[in-house]
Motif scaffolding. Structure first.
Motif, mmCIF file in Angstrom:
data_model
loop_
_atom_site.group_PDB
_atom_site.id
_atom_site.type_symbol
_atom_site.label_atom_id
_atom_site.label_comp_id
_atom_site.label_asym_id
_atom_site.label_seq_id
_atom_site.Cartn_x
_atom_site.Cartn_y
_atom_site.Cartn_z
ATOM 1 N N ARG A 196 0.831 -1.203 0.000
ATOM 2 C CA ARG A 196 0.000 0.000 0.000
ATOM 3 C C ARG A 196 0.872 1.262 0.000
ATOM 4 N NH1 ARG A 196 -5.422 0.751 0.742
ATOM 5 N NH2 ARG A 196 -6.040 2.761 1.567
ATOM 6 N N PHE A 197 1.943 1.227 0.763
ATOM 7 C CA PHE A 197 2.856 2.376 0.829
ATOM 8 C C PHE A 197 3.489 2.641 -0.534
ATOM 9 C CE2 PHE A 197 7.150 4.064 1.430
ATOM 10 C CZ PHE A 197 6.881 5.213 2.149
ATOM 11 N N ILE A 198 4.002 1.594 -1.167
ATOM 12 C CA ILE A 198 4.690 1.765 -2.449
ATOM 13 C C ILE A 198 3.715 2.174 -3.547
ATOM 14 C CG2 ILE A 198 5.940 0.538 -4.274
ATOM 15 C CD1 ILE A 198 7.275 -1.090 -1.992
ATOM 16 N N VAL A 199 2.617 1.458 -3.661
ATOM 17 C CA VAL A 199 1.636 1.765 -4.714
ATOM 18 C C VAL A 199 1.050 3.162 -4.519
ATOM 19 C CG1 VAL A 199 -0.609 1.108 -5.671
ATOM 20 C CG2 VAL A 199 1.104 -0.645 -5.199
ATOM 21 N N GLY A 200 0.680 3.479 -3.286
ATOM 22 C CA GLY A 200 0.109 4.797 -3.011
ATOM 23 C C GLY A 200 1.078 5.931 -3.281
ATOM 24 N N THR A 201 2.325 5.744 -2.855
ATOM 25 C CA THR A 201 3.332 6.786 -3.078
ATOM 26 C C THR A 201 3.595 6.984 -4.564
ATOM 27 O OG1 THR A 201 4.379 6.352 -0.937
ATOM 28 C CG2 THR A 201 5.713 7.474 -2.594
ATOM 29 N N LEU A 202 3.757 5.901 -5.308
ATOM 30 C CA LEU A 202 4.022 6.028 -6.736
ATOM 31 C C LEU A 202 2.843 6.658 -7.483
ATOM 32 C CD1 LEU A 202 5.945 2.728 -7.495
ATOM 33 C CD2 LEU A 202 6.861 5.039 -7.337
ATOM 34 N N ALA A 203 1.628 6.242 -7.146
ATOM 35 C CA ALA A 203 0.455 6.828 -7.812
ATOM 36 C C ALA A 203 0.339 8.322 -7.484
ATOM 37 C CB ALA A 203 -0.814 6.091 -7.386
ATOM 38 N N SER A 204 0.581 8.659 -6.227
ATOM 39 C CA SER A 204 0.506 10.050 -5.789
ATOM 40 C C SER A 204 1.540 10.916 -6.500
ATOM 41 C CB SER A 204 0.720 10.105 -4.271
ATOM 42 O OG SER A 204 0.647 11.412 -3.784
ATOM 43 N N LEU A 205 2.781 10.436 -6.544
ATOM 44 C CA LEU A 205 3.845 11.203 -7.180
ATOM 45 C C LEU A 205 3.656 11.290 -8.691
ATOM 46 C CD1 LEU A 205 6.955 10.032 -5.154
ATOM 47 C CD2 LEU A 205 5.872 12.288 -5.113
ATOM 48 N N LEU A 206 3.218 10.208 -9.298
ATOM 49 C CA LEU A 206 2.989 10.226 -10.745
ATOM 50 C C LEU A 206 1.933 11.261 -11.103
ATOM 51 C CD1 LEU A 206 3.578 9.008 -13.510
ATOM 52 C CD2 LEU A 206 1.827 7.306 -13.048
ATOM 53 N N TRP A 207 0.839 11.284 -10.366
ATOM 54 C CA TRP A 207 -0.217 12.264 -10.624
ATOM 55 C C TRP A 207 0.307 13.692 -10.431
ATOM 56 C CZ3 TRP A 207 -4.767 12.834 -12.853
ATOM 57 C CH2 TRP A 207 -5.512 13.989 -12.572
ATOM 58 N N ALA A 208 0.956 13.936 -9.294
ATOM 59 C CA ALA A 208 1.436 15.292 -8.996
ATOM 60 C C ALA A 208 2.454 15.764 -10.028
ATOM 61 C CB ALA A 208 2.036 15.335 -7.592
ATOM 62 N N CYS A 209 3.368 14.887 -10.407
ATOM 63 C CA CYS A 209 4.412 15.272 -11.364
ATOM 64 C C CYS A 209 3.841 15.483 -12.763
ATOM 65 C CB CYS A 209 5.518 14.221 -11.390
ATOM 66 S SG CYS A 209 6.460 14.167 -9.857
ATOM 67 N N ALA A 210 2.892 14.660 -13.159
ATOM 68 C CA ALA A 210 2.286 14.816 -14.486
ATOM 69 C C ALA A 210 1.537 16.137 -14.578
ATOM 70 C CB ALA A 210 1.357 13.648 -14.787
ATOM 71 N N VAL A 211 0.757 16.445 -13.558
ATOM 72 C CA VAL A 211 -0.019 17.691 -13.586
ATOM 73 C C VAL A 211 0.905 18.900 -13.491
ATOM 74 C CG1 VAL A 211 -1.766 19.061 -12.393
ATOM 75 C CG2 VAL A 211 -2.092 16.607 -12.656
ATOM 76 N N ALA A 212 1.823 18.876 -12.546
ATOM 77 C CA ALA A 212 2.720 20.022 -12.365
ATOM 78 C C ALA A 212 3.665 20.192 -13.547
ATOM 79 C CB ALA A 212 3.512 19.866 -11.067
ATOM 80 N N GLY A 213 3.994 19.110 -14.232
ATOM 81 C CA GLY A 213 4.897 19.180 -15.382
ATOM 82 C C GLY A 213 4.342 20.003 -16.532
ATOM 83 N N ILE A 214 3.052 20.224 -16.545
ATOM 84 C CA ILE A 214 2.446 21.048 -17.597
ATOM 85 C C ILE A 214 2.982 22.481 -17.524
ATOM 86 C CG2 ILE A 214 0.256 22.062 -18.375
ATOM 87 C CD1 ILE A 214 -1.092 19.439 -17.359
ATOM 88 N N VAL A 215 3.197 22.969 -16.313
ATOM 89 C CA VAL A 215 3.558 24.384 -16.121
ATOM 90 C C VAL A 215 4.930 24.720 -16.733
ATOM 91 C CG1 VAL A 215 3.955 26.202 -14.421
ATOM 92 C CG2 VAL A 215 2.053 24.607 -14.139
ATOM 93 N N PRO A 216 6.011 24.030 -16.349
ATOM 94 C CA PRO A 216 7.295 24.412 -16.950
ATOM 95 C C PRO A 216 7.324 24.202 -18.467
ATOM 96 C CG PRO A 216 7.594 22.529 -15.462
ATOM 97 C CD PRO A 216 6.186 22.997 -15.330
ATOM 98 N N LEU A 217 6.616 23.179 -18.942
ATOM 99 C CA LEU A 217 6.571 22.978 -20.388
ATOM 100 C C LEU A 217 5.807 24.102 -21.097
ATOM 101 C CD1 LEU A 217 5.956 19.138 -20.612
ATOM 102 C CD2 LEU A 217 8.027 20.372 -21.259
ATOM 103 N N ALA A 218 4.798 24.637 -20.430
ATOM 104 C CA ALA A 218 4.008 25.718 -21.030
ATOM 105 C C ALA A 218 4.751 27.048 -20.999
ATOM 106 C CB ALA A 218 2.669 25.868 -20.302
ATOM 107 N N LEU A 219 5.580 27.253 -19.976
ATOM 108 C CA LEU A 219 6.245 28.543 -19.819
ATOM 109 C C LEU A 219 7.568 28.650 -20.544
ATOM 110 C CD1 LEU A 219 5.504 29.265 -16.053
ATOM 111 C CD2 LEU A 219 4.440 30.307 -18.054
ATOM 112 N N TRP A 220 8.284 27.532 -20.699
ATOM 113 C CA TRP A 220 9.635 27.626 -21.272
ATOM 114 C C TRP A 220 9.770 26.814 -22.516
ATOM 115 C CZ3 TRP A 220 9.150 26.705 -15.890
ATOM 116 C CH2 TRP A 220 9.325 27.849 -15.115
#
Length: 196
Positions: free
Chosen positions: A172-196
């Motif tokens: 649960r720790f590994i799956v939850g952490t990976l899913a959480s980080l994947l979601w956060a990084c995918a969404v947040a990754g839009i910003v630097p790609l859009a700005l630069w």
């Protein structure tokens, strides 16, 4: 391409990103506490499409609309991760893990053969930790310092180390952490790609 055509293209891309992130935020909010596949799949598709658009198109979003997109992306990364992670965890274990009264999960502790099996609630506070993990990860990507994610993961691992004695807790720790980080990084990754 003329300056007016380029300005129109940048404006259309900015409007598309704003609407896509707003729609994804609305969908993950609808999914709420009981994650359902359709809204989460559509939200995920909107995030993926936004990533593709900003990665492929050669135009950059201006700074002020970019700041608004950054706030929206951080909000989506932070709050949207909860239903996404809950859905992934339910899919990973088939919904067999029971939740405890204090927000953790119930696991059966190993006992002597003649003793009664005993359950204990572990990994309490996971929802709050997940929100903080996604917020820190999204902010680090938007700020241009993605290496800070390693600190977040290390801190989380050290803090949870004593609770990872059972296979169910580790999974649960590994799956939850990976899913959480994947979601956060995918969404947040839009910003630097859009700005630069």
């Amino acid at each position: 391409m003329t300056a007016s055509a380029e300005l129109l293209a940048v404006t259309l891309v900015t409007i598309f990103l704003f609407l896509a992130l707003c729609a994804a935020l609305a969908l993950v909010t609808i999914a709420g506490r009981r994650p359902s596949t359709l809204p989460l799949a559509i939200a995920g598709a909107l995030v993926a499409l936004s990533l593709i658009v900003v990665a492929v198109l050669p135009w950059n979003v201006p700074v002020l609309p970019g700041a608004i997109l950054a706030l929206l992306a951080v909000a989506l990364a932070t709050t949207g991760g909860n239903p996404v992670v809950r859905w992934v965890l339910a899919a990973a274990d088939g919904g067999k893990t029971r939740e405890g009264e204090r927000g953790g999960i119930l696991v059966e502790l190993m006992a002597a053969p003649e003793a009664e099996p005993r359950q204990e609630e572990i990994l309490r506070g996971g929802t709050t930790i997940g929100y903080l993990e996604r917020l820190a990860s999204a902010l680090s990507i938007v700020a241009g310092f993605p290496a800070a994610i390693a600190v977040v993961v290390a801190l989380k691992g050290v803090g949870r180390f004593t609770e990872l004695a059972t296979p169910a807790a580790r999974e649960r720790f590994i799956v939850g952490t990976l899913a959480s980080l994947l979601w956060a990084c995918a969404v947040a990754g839009i910003v630097p790609l859009a700005l630069w």
